[in-house]
Design a protein around this motif. Structure first.
Motif, mmCIF file in Angstrom:
data_model
loop_
_atom_site.group_PDB
_atom_site.id
_atom_site.type_symbol
_atom_site.label_atom_id
_atom_site.label_comp_id
_atom_site.label_asym_id
_atom_site.label_seq_id
_atom_site.Cartn_x
_atom_site.Cartn_y
_atom_site.Cartn_z
ATOM 1 N N THR A 102 0.826 -1.207 0.000
ATOM 2 C CA THR A 102 0.000 0.000 0.000
ATOM 3 C C THR A 102 0.859 1.255 0.000
ATOM 4 O O THR A 102 0.634 2.181 -0.793
ATOM 5 N N ASN A 132 1.298 3.950 -3.056
ATOM 6 C CA ASN A 132 0.964 5.357 -2.830
ATOM 7 C C ASN A 132 2.117 6.265 -3.224
ATOM 8 O O ASN A 132 1.911 7.346 -3.795
ATOM 9 N N ARG A 156 2.247 6.425 -6.951
ATOM 10 C CA ARG A 156 1.116 7.235 -7.420
ATOM 11 C C ARG A 156 1.445 8.726 -7.331
ATOM 12 O O ARG A 156 1.104 9.506 -8.234
ATOM 13 N N LYS A 157 2.137 9.123 -6.279
ATOM 14 C CA LYS A 157 2.525 10.531 -6.127
ATOM 15 C C LYS A 157 3.578 10.936 -7.152
ATOM 16 O O LYS A 157 3.562 12.062 -7.665
ATOM 17 N N ALA A 182 -0.685 1.173 -8.360
ATOM 18 C CA ALA A 182 -0.524 2.618 -8.505
ATOM 19 C C ALA A 182 -1.150 3.161 -9.780
ATOM 20 O O ALA A 182 -1.583 4.314 -9.817
#
Length: 266
Positions: free
Chosen positions: A78, A82, A85-86, A110
């Protein structure tokens, strides 16, 4: 299996002739149309770092592609997803993501729901379905010997970091890489937290984003049967099998990996 084209790689020299693209590649297509070339985002897996992509980066940059090799935290699925994804949120325009090994778990999470991600490339990588973990997938078919090569570091929160014992790294992880380079990689490997390998995946992006697979014929981390099974399940657009390749196929055969990424970027 809905695979548009399957390449069987017999050896380094024959492979180059079989899979190197013609002059009408993605870079040339973009130049002719004036379209912006997609940014290639590379996600390393466990027991490696961003330098494992060096040969691939060099070849992609030579073709004019912007490249970002992400420093995958390797802490939890997770958290790692994340973070990726950023990173993706900072990139303008289309993106192609290529993930190696556990990096396939991360990119599958992601990229979900990101309209800029145009394709996913799995390089000797996990392509999980909802509810599956990396540990489960590595043991789905016989052949993985990774567990016998690991050492643990208790980090004090109930979890452990995992590393491959340096004297076993070459044969386990990078048998088709020079011993000198494998010895350096063994010393610089980044540990993965055990929770990252046991955490179950959510809905995968490969259901809606085209996927491409490089599978390694002599992979001792993720058996080739598992890699092919995941590619078939994902309805891969293309699958390139590199016979004789170790888990470090992006290091030993960067031209093959870069070529498939270019195909995925078209």
């Amino acid at each position: 299996m809905r695979v548009r084209k399957v390449f069987t790689v017999l050896g380094a020299l024959l492979t180059m002739a079989a899979v190197v693209p013609s002059s009408a590649g993605a870079g040339e297509d973009a130049e002719k149309t004036g379209a912006k070339k997609p940014t290639v985002v590379l996600v390393h897996g466990a027991f490696a770092d961003g330098s494992s992509w060096n040969g691939v980066v060099e070849r992609l940059q030579r073709k004019g592609f912007p490249v970002v090799a992400v420093a995958n935290p390797l802490r939890s699925l997770t958290g790692d997803a994340n973070y990726l994804r950023k990173v993706l949120a900072t990139i303008d325009g289309p993106v192609v993501i290529a993930g190696h090994s556990y990096g396939g778990m991360v990119q599958s999470q992601a990229a979900l729901g990101n309209p800029n991600v145009k394709s996913l490339v799995y390089v000797a990588a996990f392509a999980p379905e909802n509810g599956e973990s990396a540990l489960e997938l590595s043991n789905k078919f016989p052949g993985s010997t990774l567990g016998d090569t690991l050492s643990t570091v208790d980090i004090g929160d109930g979890s452990k970091d995992l590393v491959i014992q340096q004297d076993k790294y070459w044969q386990q992880f990078a048998a088709d890489v020079s011993r000198r380079d494998a010895t350096i990689a063994a010393a610089t490997q980044r540990p993965v937290n055990d929770t990252a390998l046991t955490e179950k995946a959510g809905d995968p992006a490969w259901r809606t984003i085209p996927s491409y697979f490089v599978v390694a014929g002599k992979d001792k981390n993720i058996p080739i049967a598992s890699q092919k099974w995941m590619a078939e399940r994902a309805n891969a657009r293309a699958l390139v099998e590199v016979r004789g390749a170790s888990h470090s196929v992006a290091v030993s055969q960067p031209e093959i990996v870069a070529d498939l990424i270019v195909r995925a970027a078209r």
